[in-house]
Scaffold this motif. Structure first.
Motif, PDB file in Angstrom:
ATOM      1  N   ALA A   3       0.854  -1.189   0.000  1.00 17.55           N
ATOM      2  CA  ALA A   3       0.000   0.000   0.000  1.00 17.55           C
ATOM      3  C   ALA A   3       0.888   1.236   0.000  1.00 17.55           C
ATOM      4  O   ALA A   3       2.063   1.179   0.372  1.00 17.55           O
ATOM      5  N   ASP A   4       0.340   2.355  -0.397  1.00 19.49           N
ATOM      6  CA  ASP A   4       1.114   3.588  -0.499  1.00 19.49           C
ATOM      7  C   ASP A   4       1.760   3.953   0.840  1.00 19.49           C
ATOM      8  O   ASP A   4       2.943   4.307   0.906  1.00 19.49           O
ATOM      9  N   GLY A   9       6.538   4.245   4.376  1.00 19.22           N
ATOM     10  CA  GLY A   9       7.123   3.873   5.655  1.00 19.22           C
ATOM     11  C   GLY A   9       8.429   3.109   5.512  1.00 19.22           C
ATOM     12  O   GLY A   9       9.285   3.162   6.406  1.00 19.22           O
ATOM     13  N   LEU A  10       8.603   2.396   4.401  1.00 20.67           N
ATOM     14  CA  LEU A  10       9.833   1.642   4.190  1.00 20.67           C
ATOM     15  C   LEU A  10      11.042   2.546   3.970  1.00 20.67           C
ATOM     16  O   LEU A  10      12.160   2.210   4.336  1.00 20.67           O
ATOM     17  N   GLY A  11      10.816   3.669   3.333  1.00 19.95           N
ATOM     18  CA  GLY A  11      11.913   4.590   3.063  1.00 19.95           C
ATOM     19  C   GLY A  11      13.002   3.938   2.229  1.00 19.95           C
ATOM     20  O   GLY A  11      12.738   3.341   1.180  1.00 19.95           O
ATOM     21  N   ASP A  15      14.397   0.788  -1.617  1.00 24.09           N
ATOM     22  CA  ASP A  15      15.509   0.782  -2.574  1.00 24.09           C
ATOM     23  C   ASP A  15      16.341  -0.492  -2.436  1.00 24.09           C
ATOM     24  O   ASP A  15      16.804  -1.053  -3.428  1.00 24.09           O
ATOM     25  N   ARG A  16      16.507  -0.948  -1.210  1.00 24.97           N
ATOM     26  CA  ARG A  16      17.281  -2.167  -0.987  1.00 24.97           C
ATOM     27  C   ARG A  16      16.598  -3.379  -1.626  1.00 24.97           C
ATOM     28  O   ARG A  16      17.258  -4.253  -2.195  1.00 24.97           O
ATOM     29  N   LEU A  17      15.289  -3.431  -1.511  1.00 21.81           N
ATOM     30  CA  LEU A  17      14.551  -4.528  -2.131  1.00 21.81           C
ATOM     31  C   LEU A  17      14.741  -4.537  -3.644  1.00 21.81           C
ATOM     32  O   LEU A  17      14.973  -5.591  -4.252  1.00 21.81           O
ATOM     33  N   GLU A  18      14.668  -3.362  -4.251  1.00 26.14           N
ATOM     34  CA  GLU A  18      14.813  -3.270  -5.702  1.00 26.14           C
ATOM     35  C   GLU A  18      16.239  -3.618  -6.134  1.00 26.14           C
ATOM     36  O   GLU A  18      16.448  -4.232  -7.181  1.00 26.14           O
ATOM     37  N   VAL A  24       9.099  -3.775  -6.540  1.00 29.84           N
ATOM     38  CA  VAL A  24       8.174  -3.193  -5.573  1.00 29.84           C
ATOM     39  C   VAL A  24       7.038  -2.530  -6.339  1.00 29.84           C
ATOM     40  O   VAL A  24       7.273  -1.654  -7.177  1.00 29.84           O
ATOM     41  N   VAL A  25       5.824  -2.974  -6.085  1.00 27.59           N
ATOM     42  CA  VAL A  25       4.649  -2.421  -6.749  1.00 27.59           C
ATOM     43  C   VAL A  25       3.748  -1.793  -5.692  1.00 27.59           C
ATOM     44  O   VAL A  25       3.492  -2.393  -4.645  1.00 27.59           O
TER      45      VAL A  25
END
Length: 228
Positions: A3-4, A9-11, A15-18, A24-25
């Motif tokens: 969700a938006d 909240g991830l901040g 970027d680390r996930l990507e 990330v969608v």
């Protein structure tokens, strides 16, 4: 899929996930606008490869809300005063009402006048005296499947003098029928109780169940909207 508010909240973690190769969608049904509901549904279509199905669902949502607005605008009637409460605490205690989000947003989409809007920004309890002073013409109690509090859809002391209660305009709505593409049916129901003479041909609960039958693997069997 986030969700938006979760994405924000991830901040930097997003970027680390990507960087790890994990796409990330972001979807945003929580915004509860027609535009975000439509866009989020189309995103699901893209990532699942079911673009035509997603477009059909998005168009259903958009045309449903447009039809609600068109009928009410043509009638030119004043907005009814509405109070909504999350009925999770029973009749002994006031629970959350909603300002800009959840049922507050849906009251706006159904062209009602939310009495809590000037006093509650997002969600929270309202002063009981303010409810009585605002004298709502329609009262909505939102419930869930939980049976922890017996009689959780009952109303509170003093409400017998409210215009809504005198006119038997007290309604129960399913808390889960909000903040998703299926809330088109809940908005239809709100519009129908706000302006009953304009939506006699609309069956919101039937439309809610029909959506599940057509697009999902299960069909809910229960009462999702009810009134006195």
């Amino acid at each position: 899929m986030l969700a938006d508010w979760q994405y924000k909240g991830l901040g930097a973690d997003a970027d680390r996930l990507e960087k790890l190769g994990i796409p990330v969608v972001v979807v945003d049904y929580n915004a509860q606008t027609v535009e975000r509901h439509v866009a989020s549904t189309l995103v699901f279509g893209e990532i699942t490869g079911h673009q035509a199905r997603a477009r059909e669902i998005a168009d259903l949502y958009k045309t449903t809300i447009e039809n609600v607005h068109k009928r009410i605008a043509a009638a030119g009637k004043p907005k009814p005063r509405v109070y909504v409460e999350f009925g999770n605490k029973g009749p002994s205690e006031y629970s959350f009402t909603y300002g800009k989000n959840m049922w507050g947003s849906m009251i706006d989409l159904a062209q009602g006048d939310n009495i809590a809007a000037p006093f509650v920004q997002w969600w929270g309890p309202i002063n009981p005296e303010q409810v009585l002073a605002s004298n709502p013409q329609v009262v909505l109690i939102a419930g869930t499947e939980s049976t922890k509090v017996p009689g959780s859809l009952l109303i509170g002391e003093g409400w017998q003098n409210l215009e809504a209660i005198k006119d038997k305009r007290l309604y129960g709505v399913y808390q889960g029928a909000s903040r998703s593409i299926t809330d088109f049916a809940a908005i239809q129901y709100l519009a129908k109780v706000f302006y009953p003479e304009l939506f006699g041909d609309i069956d919101p609960e039937g439309n809610y169940k029909a959506f599940y039958r057509k697009y999902l693997s299960v069909t809910p069997e229960c009462t999702f909207f009810t009134g006195l």
